[in-house]
Scaffold this active site. Structure first.
Site, mmCIF file in Angstrom:
data_model
loop_
_atom_site.group_PDB
_atom_site.id
_atom_site.type_symbol
_atom_site.label_atom_id
_atom_site.label_comp_id
_atom_site.label_asym_id
_atom_site.label_seq_id
_atom_site.Cartn_x
_atom_site.Cartn_y
_atom_site.Cartn_z
ATOM 1 N N PRO A 29 10.494 27.821 8.412
ATOM 2 C CA PRO A 29 11.264 27.036 8.207
ATOM 3 C C PRO A 29 11.852 26.131 7.621
ATOM 4 O O PRO A 29 12.828 25.466 7.311
ATOM 5 C CB PRO A 29 11.516 27.055 9.617
ATOM 6 N N GLY A 63 16.655 37.377 -3.922
ATOM 7 C CA GLY A 63 18.094 36.541 -3.302
ATOM 8 C C GLY A 63 17.955 35.294 -4.611
ATOM 9 O O GLY A 63 18.110 34.204 -4.464
ATOM 10 N N PHE A 66 10.159 24.288 3.141
ATOM 11 C CA PHE A 66 9.076 24.408 2.474
ATOM 12 C C PHE A 66 8.669 22.409 2.301
ATOM 13 O O PHE A 66 7.680 22.389 1.554
ATOM 14 C CB PHE A 66 9.420 25.278 1.989
ATOM 15 N N LYS A 73 26.072 26.834 5.223
ATOM 16 C CA LYS A 73 24.701 27.293 5.615
ATOM 17 C C LYS A 73 25.070 28.324 7.000
ATOM 18 O O LYS A 73 26.064 28.061 8.239
ATOM 19 C CB LYS A 73 23.281 26.502 6.652
ATOM 20 N N HIS A 105 23.374 20.358 7.808
ATOM 21 C CA HIS A 105 23.651 20.703 6.625
ATOM 22 C C HIS A 105 24.268 20.775 5.635
ATOM 23 O O HIS A 105 25.632 20.795 6.507
ATOM 24 C CB HIS A 105 22.735 22.211 6.747
ATOM 25 N N ALA A 122 19.349 34.717 -7.249
ATOM 26 C CA ALA A 122 20.661 34.341 -7.835
ATOM 27 C C ALA A 122 21.400 32.912 -6.968
ATOM 28 O O ALA A 122 22.437 32.798 -7.062
ATOM 29 C CB ALA A 122 21.880 35.233 -8.136
ATOM 30 N N GLY A 123 20.465 32.753 -5.793
ATOM 31 C CA GLY A 123 21.482 31.878 -4.498
ATOM 32 C C GLY A 123 20.332 30.505 -5.189
ATOM 33 O O GLY A 123 20.287 30.425 -5.950
ATOM 34 N N LYS A 124 21.135 29.553 -3.842
ATOM 35 C CA LYS A 124 20.886 28.247 -4.169
ATOM 36 C C LYS A 124 19.167 27.763 -4.411
ATOM 37 O O LYS A 124 18.719 27.071 -4.821
ATOM 38 C CB LYS A 124 21.206 27.104 -3.356
ATOM 39 N N MET A 125 18.632 28.621 -3.702
ATOM 40 C CA MET A 125 16.962 28.316 -3.299
ATOM 41 C C MET A 125 16.480 29.118 -4.237
ATOM 42 O O MET A 125 15.749 28.772 -4.576
ATOM 43 C CB MET A 125 17.076 28.624 -1.578
ATOM 44 N N THR A 175 14.221 24.762 11.270
ATOM 45 C CA THR A 175 13.493 23.560 11.493
ATOM 46 C C THR A 175 13.685 22.886 13.003
ATOM 47 O O THR A 175 12.532 22.443 13.744
ATOM 48 C CB THR A 175 14.190 22.079 10.352
HETATM 49 P P1 NAD Z 1 22.294 31.753 -0.904
HETATM 50 O O1 NAD Z 1 23.957 32.203 0.025
HETATM 51 O O2 NAD Z 1 22.829 30.247 -1.922
HETATM 52 O O3 NAD Z 1 21.830 32.410 -1.976
HETATM 53 C C1 NAD Z 1 21.715 33.537 -0.973
HETATM 54 C C2 NAD Z 1 21.164 34.645 -2.076
HETATM 55 O O4 NAD Z 1 20.381 36.001 -1.466
HETATM 56 C C3 NAD Z 1 22.244 34.841 -1.846
HETATM 57 O O5 NAD Z 1 22.860 35.170 -4.158
HETATM 58 C C4 NAD Z 1 22.717 36.298 -1.864
HETATM 59 O O6 NAD Z 1 23.541 36.999 -3.884
HETATM 60 C C5 NAD Z 1 21.207 36.637 -2.056
HETATM 61 N N1 NAD Z 1 21.010 38.085 -1.121
HETATM 62 C C6 NAD Z 1 21.829 38.636 0.105
HETATM 63 N N2 NAD Z 1 21.668 39.544 0.085
HETATM 64 C C7 NAD Z 1 20.492 40.459 -0.940
HETATM 65 C C8 NAD Z 1 19.568 41.328 -0.394
HETATM 66 N N3 NAD Z 1 19.812 42.358 0.540
HETATM 67 N N4 NAD Z 1 18.994 41.054 -1.369
HETATM 68 C C9 NAD Z 1 18.301 40.576 -2.346
HETATM 69 N N5 NAD Z 1 19.748 39.379 -2.455
HETATM 70 C C10 NAD Z 1 19.994 39.074 -1.653
HETATM 71 O O7 NAD Z 1 20.770 30.588 0.370
HETATM 72 P P2 NAD Z 1 20.457 29.571 0.000
HETATM 73 O O8 NAD Z 1 21.308 28.170 0.287
HETATM 74 O O9 NAD Z 1 19.196 29.161 -1.616
HETATM 75 O O10 NAD Z 1 19.727 30.043 0.945
HETATM 76 C C11 NAD Z 1 18.619 31.276 1.893
HETATM 77 C C12 NAD Z 1 18.036 31.301 2.803
HETATM 78 O O11 NAD Z 1 17.120 29.625 3.429
HETATM 79 C C13 NAD Z 1 19.158 30.760 3.940
HETATM 80 O O12 NAD Z 1 19.195 31.149 5.377
HETATM 81 C C14 NAD Z 1 18.278 29.650 4.610
HETATM 82 O O13 NAD Z 1 18.630 28.810 5.757
HETATM 83 C C15 NAD Z 1 17.405 28.986 3.907
HETATM 84 N N6 NAD Z 1 16.608 27.774 3.081
HETATM 85 C C16 NAD Z 1 15.810 27.706 4.001
HETATM 86 C C17 NAD Z 1 14.755 26.444 4.062
HETATM 87 C C18 NAD Z 1 13.419 26.572 3.510
HETATM 88 O O14 NAD Z 1 12.931 25.739 3.039
HETATM 89 N N7 NAD Z 1 12.853 27.490 4.311
HETATM 90 C C19 NAD Z 1 15.475 25.254 2.522
HETATM 91 C C20 NAD Z 1 16.947 26.416 2.002
HETATM 92 C C21 NAD Z 1 17.284 26.819 3.128
#
Ligand code: NAD
Length: 252
Positions: free
Chosen positions: A115, A2, A117, A148, A144, A4-7, A155
């Site tokens: 759930p 993940g 961090f 989402k 959120h 490239a995603g936000k987290m 949480t």
């Molecule tokens: P996001 O959509 O910005 O990023 C998700 C990334 O995962 C995307 O870039 C997507 O292309 C990639 N992805 C999807 N399927 C994949 C695969 N099979 N292999 C590799 N990459 C893949 O989402 P986000 O906002 O970064 O959130 C991601 C997750 O983290 C969500 O479930 C969110 O609820 C969770 N989250 C948890 C916390 C925490 O503290 N635990 C905090 C924020 C978000």
């Protein structure tokens, strides 16, 4: 995973900037071929985003922030490649957790799932747990961002699981609009708000005769999650099998 995603991109930045950790791979389905550092806003780090599992051969710990629909498979694959796994992706149910626990034992590698961090969120849950011993009735509102995928948040479910309080049960109550009273989990009403501009926020509201108490936490930037993620990456090899919750590795 993940990356490239936000987290995930925030994790790329945090791991790159930690002097005792080395980032060896960045996996995502999106932005393949783009330098992971560029996406993370720290410039070129010489590691392109790949879709393959190749980086799993060179790593000790995999961090997953992907999507509820793929996270279980990602964890199982990372364990197959003999990695410890740190998971922030929410939405895993008890059956999936059971399979992950089993695979972790077979592989002899640990899985740490949180759930949330953010240390402030852990304190919010701890304080709510404490308050619930003194005030019998509570409801949760979680807020959120508008991308989402799962509701309610992981949480809020964990908070509801841990509260001694319950939501009130009103005899003869009618929901004129279905869902108005929120979802019911472990006897607690949970209300999910999704809006652009939000990151991750939660209020636990207690009510008693003549008074209310609101315990609220706000993550206003994803940087709030990074000290917890880095602590988990460093702690996971010393844990035992499956561990859930940041409070298990922090002294709160
Ligand atoms: P996001 O959509 O910005 O990023 C998700 C990334 O995962 C995307 O870039 C997507 O292309 C990639 N992805 C999807 N399927 C994949 C695969 N099979 N292999 C590799 N990459 C893949 O989402 P986000 O906002 O970064 O959130 C991601 C997750 O983290 C969500 O479930 C969110 O609820 C969770 N989250 C948890 C916390 C925490 O503290 N635990 C905090 C924020 C978000």
């Amino acid at each position: 995973m993940g990356a490239a995603g936000k987290m995930g991109s925030a994790v790329v930045k945090a791991v790159s900037q930690d002097s005792t950790l080395k980032l060896v791979g960045a996996i995502d389905n999106n932005n393949i071929g783009t330098d992971a550092g560029v996406i993370a806003g720290i410039g070129n780090i010489g590691l392109n985003i790949v879709q393959a599992t190749d980086p799993l051969k060179d790593s000790d710990v995999v961090v997953d922030f992907t999507s509820p629909s793929v996270v279980e498979q990602n964890i199982l694959t990372a364990l197959e490649y003999a990695n410890h796994v740190v998971v922030g992706t929410t939405g895993l149910n008890n059956e999936a957790l059971g399979r992950i626990k089993e695979k972790s034992a077979q592989a002899g590698k640990n899985v740490f799932i949180a759930p949330n961090f953010a240390i402030g969120a852990i304190l919010m849950m701890e304080l709510a747990k404490r308050a619930s011993k003194h005030m019998d009735n509570a409801e949760i509102i979680e807020y959120h961002h508008n991308q989402k995928l799962d509701a309610p948040s992981g949480t809020s479910l964990k908070t509801a699981d841990e509260l001694a309080a319950k939501s009130v049960n009103i005899d003869g109550e009618t929901e004129i609009v279905k869902g108005s009273r929120g979802g019911l989990h472990n006897g607690i009403r949970v209300h999910s708000v999704r809006l652009p501009g939000l990151v991750a926020h939660q209020e636990v509201i207690f009510g008693a005769a003549g008074q209310t108490l609101t315990i609220r936490h706000d993550s206003i930037d994803r940087v709030s999650f990074m000290p917890g993620v880095i602590a988990a990456v460093k702690a996971v090899s010393g844990l035992n099998g499956l561990t859930i919750g940041l409070e298990k590795i922090l002294d709160v």
